[in-house]
Write an enzyme that holds these catalytic residues in place. Sequence first.
Site, PDB file in Angstrom:
ATOM      1  CE  LYS A  90      -3.966   1.889   2.641  1.00  0.00           C
ATOM      2  NZ  LYS A  90      -4.786   1.706   3.863  1.00  0.00           N
ATOM      3  CB  SER A 143      -8.289   3.462   2.958  1.00  0.00           C
ATOM      4  OG  SER A 143      -7.361   2.830   3.816  1.00  0.00           O
ATOM      5  CB  SER A 171      -8.408   0.770   5.864  1.00  0.00           C
ATOM      6  OG  SER A 171      -9.086   2.002   5.832  1.00  0.00           O
TER       7      SER A 171
END
Lengths: 486, 96
Positions: free
Chosen positions: A79, A154, A178
């Site tokens: 990420k 997210s 997330s």
Amino acid sequence: MHELLKLDATETARRIRAAETTAHDVTAAVLAQIKATEPRVGAYLHVDEAGALAQAKAVDASVKAGKAGALAGVPVAIKDNIHVHGQQTSCASRMLGDFKAPYDATVTARLRAAGAVLVGKTNLDEFAMGSSCENSALKQTRNPWNVAHVPGGSSGGSAACVAAHSAYLSLGSDTGGSIRLPASFCGVVGFKPSYGRVSRYGLVAFASSLDQVGPFARSVRDTAIIMNVLAGRDAHDTTSADRPVPNYVAGLRGELRGVRVGVVRSYLDQMPNREVAAACQAAIDRMQALGATIVETVLPHADHGIAVYYVVASAEASSNLARFDGVRYGLRVESESGIESYFRTRGTGFGPEVKRRIMLGTYALSAGHWEEFYGRAARVRTLICRDFENAFASCDVIVGPCAPFTAFKAGAKSDPLSMYLCDIFTIPASLAGLCALSLPVGYDKSGLPIGLHMQAPAFAEDRLLGFAHALEQALKPEVDRTPAIA
Amino acid sequence: MRAMDEATVRHVARLARLELTEADVRRFAADMSKITDFVSALREVDVQGAEMTLHPIANRNQWREDEAQPGFKREDAVSNAADSEQNFFKVPPVIE
């Protein structure tokens, strides 16, 4: 897709170590899959093709030298709010401009040491604030099961690339859901470790009392193998727990007999989306058929989780994001005076959702409002923690829906508050610092995945992974599918 | 719950060092009214006897020997800065 990409990470690493295939061939297959799927999925913000091939070459040399690690040659995506030395860390924000990470996050360094090949950086809601990945200032990521739909957020890019087989594993971060929400939307396993189980060093801070790094995988076994690499004390993060790390792979015994499974009845009964409720109920019935005892439990204050979370997380974010002032890194919008430059830099660099949270957090901590908002939220947080302590006195794991619905269409939720409600089931475990995961247990009639949320007490990840593995094995014939895009 | 007025939004934005456009101010006044209204449901919760949980784990000071550890070089530390000179961060003047 290439035959090698149908394997899981565990088997791929075994074959590479046994010289039945090479890290180069596996990495080349993933890079080809990225080229094939990215135009429609858009999971990656940056693909390090040359770097990945160089790492694969080094792994192949280490195999010859007899020194290959647990994840030898397995391509992993990261990420883009976690540092990989020399690569961008954009947080999907204009604020970070062309920031290049000056060091490896601890999780990144551990993956390298285990022989993982770091293929690229994945998209996210800006600064990890969002539930659909649509708050990215840089790119729109789509759900591999249906590209008209969002991947969830997210960590949307990290979920989407694993679902699309354009990485075997990935790292995300979870502050209120997330990792688990996008895992549920994309039909992969998403694991949020207990607070303190995995180092946060090198993760860009959002809400420091909630943030945890965790993995995405296509199986619980792969989740266990990467958790063996990630978990453990780190001198660079004083909130990382100084306690032994069990062998999570060895703990996958596949046994549900005698396990006490807690179910909050109202979550299923009051669920407007009956397909999600039915898939979760079917998984619970299966656990019972395998010998588990179903225990009805209650979490009386969990309904207040979202309100608590948006005060606490926004308050912490307003403090953490004060560092983005254009002085030491990132965007700077020049002005006549230093103070004016801060205003312009932050006004220009942050997107609307990030500004909204900074505003909310600043307000909740400001003179005259502190006790009313932050103080009260922190007390209700205590009540939520106590609810879990009480519930876990009579059960070993609590299961329920991970999200109130399956992946929604891009652009369907324009109101911030309706977006916040996506995280209704995942937030309480974050507030209490528990470990939790999303396991794919079915599909709705349009073929979108449904995730079961499984929660266990802090530092019981071995127990949680063991239960999840047992259920996964039982459901495999019905649930094991691959999105057509892959 | 009172609606958040635009003057409050401007004040909070000043505290947070955020430049907002007039359109932002109107939008945030509406959004934040809704959000604070939602959050004010917490007032109904009986929190008698509940301490504040600021962090999920008991955090204590942790000490180590005062010995130099490998760390950043100065050139690494300034490598991402918008402006630097001789490995110092360079900023616009803050005083006359």
